[in-house]
Design a protein around this motif. Sequence first.
Motif, short mmCIF file in Angstrom:
data_model
loop_
_atom_site.label_atom_id
_atom_site.label_comp_id
_atom_site.label_asym_id
_atom_site.label_seq_id
_atom_site.Cartn_x
_atom_site.Cartn_y
_atom_site.Cartn_z
N LEU A 99 12.79 -7.50 11.68
CA LEU A 99 12.31 -6.45 12.56
C LEU A 99 11.84 -5.25 11.77
O LEU A 99 12.43 -4.90 10.74
CB LEU A 99 13.41 -6.01 13.53
CG LEU A 99 13.87 -7.10 14.50
CD1 LEU A 99 15.33 -7.40 14.26
CD2 LEU A 99 13.66 -6.69 15.93
N PHE A 100 10.75 -4.62 12.25
CA PHE A 100 10.28 -3.35 11.72
C PHE A 100 10.83 -2.25 12.61
O PHE A 100 10.69 -2.30 13.84
CB PHE A 100 8.76 -3.28 11.75
CG PHE A 100 8.06 -4.38 10.99
CD1 PHE A 100 8.47 -4.76 9.73
CD2 PHE A 100 6.95 -5.01 11.54
CE1 PHE A 100 7.82 -5.76 9.02
CE2 PHE A 100 6.28 -6.02 10.84
CZ PHE A 100 6.72 -6.39 9.58
N THR A 183 3.25 8.11 8.28
CA THR A 183 2.98 7.28 9.46
C THR A 183 1.73 7.81 10.14
O THR A 183 1.45 9.01 10.10
CB THR A 183 4.16 7.29 10.45
OG1 THR A 183 4.44 8.64 10.85
CG2 THR A 183 5.41 6.66 9.85
N LEU A 184 1.00 6.88 10.75
CA LEU A 184 -0.24 7.21 11.45
C LEU A 184 -0.22 6.57 12.83
O LEU A 184 0.41 5.51 13.01
CB LEU A 184 -1.45 6.64 10.69
CG LEU A 184 -1.75 7.18 9.30
CD1 LEU A 184 -2.81 6.31 8.65
CD2 LEU A 184 -2.22 8.62 9.40
N PRO A 208 3.54 -2.16 11.23
CA PRO A 208 3.61 -1.37 12.46
C PRO A 208 5.04 -0.98 12.82
O PRO A 208 6.01 -1.64 12.43
CB PRO A 208 3.02 -2.30 13.52
CG PRO A 208 3.33 -3.67 13.01
CD PRO A 208 3.26 -3.59 11.51
N LEU A 209 5.15 0.10 13.58
CA LEU A 209 6.43 0.59 14.10
C LEU A 209 6.29 0.91 15.58
O LEU A 209 5.19 1.07 16.09
CB LEU A 209 6.86 1.86 13.36
CG LEU A 209 7.09 1.77 11.85
CD1 LEU A 209 7.32 3.18 11.29
CD2 LEU A 209 8.28 0.88 11.54
N LEU A 214 2.64 3.04 15.92
CA LEU A 214 2.52 3.71 14.63
C LEU A 214 2.26 2.71 13.52
O LEU A 214 2.67 1.54 13.61
CB LEU A 214 3.81 4.47 14.29
CG LEU A 214 4.20 5.69 15.13
CD1 LEU A 214 5.52 6.26 14.61
CD2 LEU A 214 3.11 6.75 15.08
N ARG A 215 1.59 3.16 12.48
CA ARG A 215 1.44 2.39 11.25
C ARG A 215 2.23 3.10 10.16
O ARG A 215 2.01 4.29 9.89
CB ARG A 215 -0.03 2.28 10.85
CG ARG A 215 -0.24 1.56 9.51
CD ARG A 215 -1.69 1.45 9.11
NE ARG A 215 -2.41 0.52 9.94
CZ ARG A 215 -2.40 -0.81 9.78
NH1 ARG A 215 -1.65 -1.35 8.83
NH2 ARG A 215 -3.12 -1.59 10.58
N ASN A 216 3.14 2.38 9.54
CA ASN A 216 3.93 2.90 8.43
C ASN A 216 3.20 2.59 7.13
O ASN A 216 2.70 1.49 6.93
CB ASN A 216 5.31 2.24 8.42
CG ASN A 216 6.22 2.82 7.36
OD1 ASN A 216 6.57 3.99 7.40
ND2 ASN A 216 6.60 2.00 6.37
#
Length: 390
Positions: A99-100, A183-184, A208-209, A214-216
């Motif tokens: 898991l992220f 993060t974006l 991803p998150l 979000l993108r980590n």
Amino acid sequence: MLKGRKVTVLGAGVAGLSVARALALRGAEVTVLEQAPEIREVGAGLQISPNGARVMSALGLGSALGREGLRAEAVELRDGESGAVVLRMDLARTGGDFLFLHRADLIDVLLEGAREAGATIRLLKQVDEVRLGAHPPRLVTALGEELEAEILIGADGLHSKVRTALNGTVAPFFTHQVAWRATLPAEPGIAPVAQVFMGPGRHLVTYPLRGGRLRNIVAVEERRRWAEESWSLTDDPLALRIAFEDFVPEVRRWLDRIERPNLWGLFRHPVAPRWHGHGAAILGDAAHPTLPFLAQGANMALEDAWVLAEALDAGAEVDSAFAAYQRSREVRCRRIVDAANSNARNYHLSGLRRDVAHLGLRALGKFAPDRVLGRFEWLYGHDVVGGAGK
């Protein structure tokens, strides 16, 4: 037996909150001391692999973990300059949960779990010194208050006061690597895949998150200049963009959107030779700090928490229980730390060595994909709850 024993845990991070719940569920009276005015975890993304997920489930937090985390499908190693996939590892083949998570979300789950189990969280308790000897562990706060603990657990991270009391001070070694993190907002349809873009002397990891919102991003570069070991420094985004200016356009587009990247220097700390003594023990980063190139920091802390609580609950005298805990954990943790160190080197190859290594990985991925994942069975298949893989 832990029922009725008073345990003081220093630090309310992943290690501290998970061991607090594990101990409280077994009947201990747990107090967690945290120096911050609130439990607010800095950082960004992390990964929970099957070995850590098993502990979360055993702690009764598996459902909450599943709600907050995003199930990972695969890990891709890609050439940073061409974007070509060098190796794809299908995580479904392991049969476990990957898991992220945003680090703050994991902390929230563990904090609620610790409180629900009966642990007391005391904020604004900055401990400046830990005194160990022929007396119960003593803690001296920044305000001069002296506290005494029946059993003391040091989950106070890289700069652990409990580790110092047990081992003295050892200067860390600068790896000549720095890392930016950010993060974006993620683009629609982001795949639940961890991607590692590799280049000479640098690499970038992204996944991803928060349900794909979000993108980590974590970007690592080798450099001679020293950078402070901190999670709170910010850097000029231009420095980050220049470091990866020859990577593929999709990477450059992500970096162009980052306005205030955090920067920290990566230091190698030795695994502590002594994890316990005089009624105190350490776990997590306090015992075995690791570089972030195997995504195992949080998972190691979860494993430690379970093993330490079980050892204390087995009925042995406290220091004997602590000794059993270190025997159970030390060899594995040293292996993980060493593997993380090796990963950093492998990501940063250049020239002929890089070409040969990438060719070998492509061949393995095409003709023997199960063999690739089998190399990590010792890591992900390890089960401190049920005993498998020990």
